[in-house]
Motif scaffolding. Structure first.
Motif, PDB file in Angstrom:
ATOM      1  N   UNK A 233       0.827  -1.202   0.000  1.00 23.40           N
ATOM      2  CA  UNK A 233       0.000   0.000   0.000  1.00 23.40           C
ATOM      3  C   UNK A 233       0.866   1.259   0.000  1.00 23.40           C
ATOM      4  N   UNK A 234       0.716   2.060  -1.041  1.00 26.97           N
ATOM      5  CA  UNK A 234       1.382   3.364  -1.148  1.00 26.97           C
ATOM      6  C   UNK A 234       0.334   4.351  -1.652  1.00 26.97           C
ATOM      7  N   UNK A 235      -0.473   4.913  -0.718  1.00 25.13           N
ATOM      8  CA  UNK A 235      -1.548   5.818  -1.131  1.00 25.13           C
ATOM      9  C   UNK A 235      -1.021   7.000  -1.929  1.00 25.13           C
ATOM     10  N   UNK A 236      -1.753   7.373  -2.967  1.00 25.71           N
ATOM     11  CA  UNK A 236      -1.336   8.514  -3.787  1.00 25.71           C
ATOM     12  C   UNK A 236      -1.180   9.767  -2.930  1.00 25.71           C
ATOM     13  N   UNK A 237      -2.096   9.953  -1.977  1.00 26.37           N
ATOM     14  CA  UNK A 237      -2.061  11.167  -1.148  1.00 26.37           C
ATOM     15  C   UNK A 237      -0.805  11.240  -0.280  1.00 26.37           C
ATOM     16  N   UNK A 238      -0.163  10.089  -0.029  1.00 30.89           N
ATOM     17  CA  UNK A 238       1.034  10.073   0.817  1.00 30.89           C
ATOM     18  C   UNK A 238       2.258   9.616   0.030  1.00 30.89           C
ATOM     19  N   UNK A 239       2.185   9.698  -1.288  1.00 31.00           N
ATOM     20  CA  UNK A 239       3.240   9.167  -2.152  1.00 31.00           C
ATOM     21  C   UNK A 239       4.596   9.800  -1.838  1.00 31.00           C
ATOM     22  N   UNK A 240       4.642  11.112  -1.784  1.00 28.08           N
ATOM     23  CA  UNK A 240       5.921  11.812  -1.629  1.00 28.08           C
ATOM     24  C   UNK A 240       6.618  11.500  -0.305  1.00 28.08           C
ATOM     25  N   UNK A 241       5.843  11.120   0.704  1.00 31.45           N
ATOM     26  CA  UNK A 241       6.415  10.829   2.019  1.00 31.45           C
ATOM     27  C   UNK A 241       6.845   9.367   2.150  1.00 31.45           C
ATOM     28  N   UNK A 242       6.502   8.550   1.159  1.00 27.65           N
ATOM     29  CA  UNK A 242       6.758   7.110   1.280  1.00 27.65           C
ATOM     30  C   UNK A 242       7.442   6.522   0.052  1.00 27.65           C
ATOM     31  N   UNK A 243       8.303   7.314  -0.588  1.00 33.90           N
ATOM     32  CA  UNK A 243       8.955   6.812  -1.798  1.00 33.90           C
ATOM     33  C   UNK A 243       9.940   5.681  -1.484  1.00 33.90           C
ATOM     34  N   UNK A 244      10.248   5.492  -0.193  1.00 35.58           N
ATOM     35  CA  UNK A 244      11.124   4.384   0.194  1.00 35.58           C
ATOM     36  C   UNK A 244      10.454   3.024  -0.039  1.00 35.58           C
ATOM     37  N   UNK A 245       9.135   3.035  -0.246  1.00 35.50           N
ATOM     38  CA  UNK A 245       8.429   1.779  -0.528  1.00 35.50           C
ATOM     39  C   UNK A 245       8.620   1.326  -1.974  1.00 35.50           C
ATOM     40  N   UNK A 246       9.082   2.232  -2.816  1.00 37.05           N
ATOM     41  CA  UNK A 246       9.346   1.873  -4.204  1.00 37.05           C
ATOM     42  C   UNK A 246      10.609   1.022  -4.286  1.00 37.05           C
ATOM     43  N   UNK A 247      10.702   0.154  -5.304  1.00 40.31           N
ATOM     44  CA  UNK A 247      11.903  -0.697  -5.419  1.00 40.31           C
ATOM     45  C   UNK A 247      13.151   0.138  -5.708  1.00 40.31           C
ATOM     46  N   UNK A 248      14.282  -0.369  -5.258  1.00 41.69           N
ATOM     47  CA  UNK A 248      15.545   0.333  -5.501  1.00 41.69           C
ATOM     48  C   UNK A 248      15.925   0.298  -6.975  1.00 41.69           C
ATOM     49  N   UNK A 249      15.587  -0.803  -7.632  1.00 42.05           N
ATOM     50  CA  UNK A 249      15.890  -0.974  -9.054  1.00 42.05           C
ATOM     51  C   UNK A 249      14.871  -0.202  -9.896  1.00 42.05           C
ATOM     52  N   UNK A 250      15.285   0.858 -10.535  1.00 42.35           N
ATOM     53  CA  UNK A 250      14.358   1.696 -11.303  1.00 42.35           C
ATOM     54  C   UNK A 250      14.008   1.104 -12.666  1.00 42.35           C
ATOM     55  N   UNK A 251      14.587  -0.036 -12.997  1.00 40.63           N
ATOM     56  CA  UNK A 251      14.218  -0.742 -14.231  1.00 40.63           C
ATOM     57  C   UNK A 251      13.221  -1.875 -13.963  1.00 40.63           C
ATOM     58  N   UNK A 252      12.934  -2.128 -12.702  1.00 40.36           N
ATOM     59  CA  UNK A 252      12.003  -3.185 -12.323  1.00 40.36           C
ATOM     60  C   UNK A 252      10.582  -2.778 -12.727  1.00 40.36           C
ATOM     61  N   UNK A 253       9.772  -3.741 -13.143  1.00 40.19           N
ATOM     62  CA  UNK A 253       8.383  -3.472 -13.491  1.00 40.19           C
ATOM     63  C   UNK A 253       7.608  -3.067 -12.231  1.00 40.19           C
ATOM     64  N   UNK A 254       6.965  -1.901 -12.285  1.00 35.92           N
ATOM     65  CA  UNK A 254       6.136  -1.422 -11.172  1.00 35.92           C
ATOM     66  C   UNK A 254       4.720  -1.211 -11.694  1.00 35.92           C
ATOM     67  N   UNK A 255       3.757  -1.882 -11.072  1.00 39.84           N
ATOM     68  CA  UNK A 255       2.351  -1.816 -11.497  1.00 39.84           C
ATOM     69  C   UNK A 255       1.554  -1.071 -10.431  1.00 39.84           C
ATOM     70  N   UNK A 256       0.830  -0.062 -10.858  1.00 45.67           N
ATOM     71  CA  UNK A 256      -0.039   0.694  -9.946  1.00 45.67           C
ATOM     72  C   UNK A 256      -1.502   0.367 -10.249  1.00 45.67           C
ATOM     73  N   UNK A 257      -2.294   0.247  -9.200  1.00 45.72           N
ATOM     74  CA  UNK A 257      -3.744   0.092  -9.390  1.00 45.72           C
ATOM     75  C   UNK A 257      -4.477   0.836  -8.286  1.00 45.72           C
TER      76      UNK A 257
END
Length: 468
Positions: free
Chosen positions: A182-206
């Protein structure tokens, strides 16, 4: 009063091009308010939209053509708005026919809507309503449900992907796609550490479906951070639940459902002899999905949440849940970790025989009176109670409940003198729709003791028949 200017050629051209108003031009009009209509947004809408004067953003609940009223829910409050069939502007991308009634009836319950409101003689009118169209996303950035299913079957590590639920935490607690974080859009900027370190990895948002902007906007933020392989699963959680079961953690089940006393169906998918050694209170034994078992489930139109568990989340629960989904039920959720996770959380279990029959009672709406209570009331209406029939006068003439006062739903706010606040007020109509609207009208006026019957009522030669 409100001034409201509409470019009709823009509307017609957009509808002719496929019925999708990407920029909702029907409301892209100059709206000014001098009548004191305050704009309102449901909390989720406020994530992406500012509150606008004389505009409501919320979820469509009902339309009553007889009383020319619509009901829109903004968070916990239902707003009842009158409309003029000859002048209201309606945009519903799901309905090609220009007929106003078909357009309004075609708006699905709980669909996101935007309504422009004006005051006429102190009464709120809907001047225009737009059913939110599907969000436009570059086709190259979309991922189809079949692809998501294949990835989820492999798991994030083997499939080399990260799937992110962009909805607020309370919606995530209601169930999520297996493996999603869970990475709510409203709190995205405060929780970017939840994103994968590898910026080439497939990331799916829904997020919450084809009209929801939270996942596309989250994807844009990820791209700005340098992520190269990002996709949006536009159908989101609703689309997933139509084909597959979701997941529910033990923690969320307790906090969002048990602690709040929310009703649901709980199924133990283990063999009965294993389940009897320890099960969750209220569980019904359900080890197989066959014709007999499916008949035990509540009716599909009730939309009862169905939770399924097994020993550890790796056994029979997934196949049982999938079988229930295939039978046409949603939402169906698997309890992550099964009974083992339940016990690890220190929650109580019971031993012995499990129930073999499902008993599910939907939580009544605010103000809803039960059929049994209503029958007792009409048998002898107490002096402190006023029973109000809100059908049209011609309907009332064909038969009404003895002792009822006739006030059409559209005129309730014009007859407040006949409805003292110190009395208990109970509304009924032919289907429950207009009665519910009348209820919200009086609640909006500060009436403390108001109720409505959410059921069908037929009166024939004095005989009253009530049914769901």
């Amino acid at each position: 009063m409100l001034s409201f200017n509409i470019n009709c050629r823009v509307i017609v051209a957009a509808l002719a091009a496929g019925g999708v108003l990407a920029a909702t031009p029907i409301l892209a009009a100059e709206v000014t308010s001098s009548g004191g209509v305050e704009g309102k947004n449901t909390k989720v809408c406020s994530t992406c939209h500012k509150v606008e004067a004389a505009t409501y953003r919320g979820y469509f609940e009902n339309v009553a053509m007889k009383s020319t009223s619509i009901q829109v829910k903004v968070d916990d409050k239902s707003e009842v708005l009158k409309f003029d069939k000859a002048t209201i502007k309606v945009s519903n991308p799901d309905v090609k026919d220009a007929d106003v009634e078909k357009q309004l009836r075609g708006i699905k319950k709980n669909h996101e809507v935007k309504v422009v409101v004006e005051l006429k003689n102190g009464v709120q009118y809907a001047k225009a309503i737009v059913a939110k169209p599907p969000i436009k996303v570059d086709e190259a950035k979309l991922i189809k449900v079949d692809e998501v299913e294949k990835l989820v079957a492999m798991g994030p590590e083997k499939g080399n992907y990260t799937i992110i639920d962009s909805r607020p935490l309370p919606r995530y607690q209601d169930g999520f796609i297996p493996g999603a974080i869970n990475l709510p859009y409203s709190a995205f900027d405060k929780n970017i550490d939840k994103l994968p370190a590898d910026k080439n990895r497939l990331v799916i948002f829904y997020c919450a479906g084809i009209t929801c902007t939270m996942s596309p906007k989250s994807m844009e933020k990820a791209e700005q951070l340098g992520y190269k392989n990002v996709k949006v699963f536009r159908e989101g959680m609703p689309g997933w639940l139509q084909r597959k079961p979701g997941v529910m953690t033990v923690k969320f089940m307790k906090e969002a459902w048990l602690d709040k006393e929310m009703p649901f169906v709980l199924l133990d998918s283990r063999a009965q002899k294993d389940a009897e050694k320890g099960f969750i209170k209220g569980a019904v034994t359900f080890p197989v999905v066959d014709e007999k078992a499916v008949k035990m489930l509540p009716k599909k139109d009730v939309k009862a949440p169905i939770f399924v568990y097994d020993a550890d989340g790796k056994g029979n629960a997934q196949s049982v849940a999938q079988g229930i989904v295939k039978a046409g039920y949603a939402p169906v959720l698997v309890i992550d970790g099964g009974i083992a996770a339940w016990q690890k959380a220190g929650l109580p279990i019971e031993k012995g025989e499990l129930a073999t029959k499902i008993a599910y009672t939907p939580k009544p709406k605010a103000g809803e009176i039960s059929i049994d209570s209503f029958k007792k009331l009409i048998a002898s209406i107490p002096p402190d109670t006023i029973l109000v029939d809100v059908r049209l006068p011609e309907e009332v003439k064909e038969g009404a409940i003895a002792g009822a006062v006739g006030i059409p739903a559209a005129e309730v706010d014009q007859h407040l003198a006949r409805l003292p606040k110190e009395k208990k007020i109970v509304f009924y109509c032919a289907t429950g729709t207009q009665a519910e609207m009348a209820y919200h009208t009086l609640k909006g006026k500060g009436y403390p003791d108001v109720f409505f019957l959410n059921a069908k009522v037929e009166v024939d030669e004095g005989k009253v028949e009530i049914s769901r």
